[in-house]
Design a protein around this motif. Structure first.
Motif, PDB file in Angstrom:
ATOM      1  N   ASP A  79       0.828  -1.205   0.000  1.00  0.00           N
ATOM      2  CA  ASP A  79       0.000   0.000   0.000  1.00  0.00           C
ATOM      3  C   ASP A  79       0.870   1.266   0.000  1.00  0.00           C
ATOM      4  N   LEU A  80       1.935   1.255   0.784  1.00  0.00           N
ATOM      5  CA  LEU A  80       2.787   2.441   0.896  1.00  0.00           C
ATOM      6  C   LEU A  80       3.521   2.794  -0.396  1.00  0.00           C
TER       7      LEU A  80
ATOM      8  N   LYS B   2       3.287   9.886   2.310  1.00  0.00           N
ATOM      9  CA  LYS B   2       3.310   9.105   3.551  1.00  0.00           C
ATOM     10  C   LYS B   2       4.566   8.240   3.614  1.00  0.00           C
TER      11      LYS B   2
ATOM     12  N   LYS C 170       2.443   2.618  -3.371  1.00  0.00           N
ATOM     13  CA  LYS C 170       1.548   3.129  -4.411  1.00  0.00           C
ATOM     14  C   LYS C 170       1.796   4.628  -4.592  1.00  0.00           C
TER      15      LYS C 170
ATOM     16  N   GLU D  52      -0.064   7.140  -4.958  1.00  0.00           N
ATOM     17  CA  GLU D  52      -0.916   8.043  -4.170  1.00  0.00           C
ATOM     18  C   GLU D  52      -0.496   8.130  -2.700  1.00  0.00           C
ATOM     19  N   ASN D  53       0.392   7.231  -2.251  1.00  0.00           N
ATOM     20  CA  ASN D  53       0.872   7.250  -0.863  1.00  0.00           C
ATOM     21  C   ASN D  53       2.325   7.709  -0.753  1.00  0.00           C
ATOM     22  N   LYS D  54       2.833   8.329  -1.809  1.00  0.00           N
ATOM     23  CA  LYS D  54       4.237   8.751  -1.856  1.00  0.00           C
ATOM     24  C   LYS D  54       4.610   9.659  -0.679  1.00  0.00           C
TER      25      LYS D  54
END
Length: 187
Positions: free
Chosen positions: A108-109, A117, A111, A113-115
């Motif tokens: 998930d990390l 985070k 992905k 869209e989570n750059k």
């Protein structure tokens, strides 16, 4: 007539030299215009040098125990930052440390869209400066790149960063890499 032969004998070689220089420049310009900057290395990571000491990224890339960390650093677009001069102290979780996270966390990390985070988490593992183990003191707070702090503790001759144990240390050209057995998560 002698004068004309002399002028041509000078001009013709000059013409070929100028033409060769000009075509090389044109080819170089054309060639560089066809490359995209996205595929070209942007910083120190572009340097190919087999004789010098490895930087912190190259240390991680060379370790079979840090393939997940390397993928995360690439996904977070931090390779250039960590390849540059530093100096840096990197607390590098092993693959087993990432595997201990809840299932699907790493996937998930990374992905796009989570750059942001992922960057925050990875920057929580980086201190600016070189903190060799002899400089890490019990009770010390260490400021890190994301603006947070890590707590250093010593127990039974072992050094801990938050609750992760330092299980190895590798010197790098732009700092030091402390291998740790847990992923550090910002609070």
């Amino acid at each position: 007539m002698f004068f004309m032969k002399k002028v041509f004998s000078i001009l013709i070689p000059c013409f070929f030299v100028l033409t060769a220089c000009d075509s090389g420049t044109a080819t170089e310009t054309t060639s560089s215009n066809t490359n995209t900057t996205a595929t070209m290395p942007r910083g120190q990571e572009a340097v190919q040098d087999n004789d010098s000491e490895r930087n912190v990224v190259q240390v991680a890339v060379g370790s079979t125990d840090h393939t997940t960390l390397v993928k995360a650093v690439q996904a977070a677009d931090l390779v250039t930052d960590l390849s540059n001069a530093g100096p840096f102290t990197v607390f590098a979780p092993t693959n087993a440390a990432f595997d201990a996270l809840p299932k699907g966390t790493v996937e998930d990390l990374v992905k796009p869209e989570n750059k942001a985070k992922l960057q925050d988490i990875l920057q929580y593992h980086v201190a600016v400066g070189v903190y060799n183990t002899n400089l890490l003191q019990d009770g010390q707070n260490l400021g890190v790149a994301n603006g947070g702090n890590l707590k250093i503790s010593k127990k039974d001759g072992k050094i801990f960063v938050n609750d992760a144990e330092i299980i190895g240390t590798v010197k790098a050209a732009n700092g030091v890499v402390h291998v740790i057995n847990k992923v550090l998560l910002p609070q």
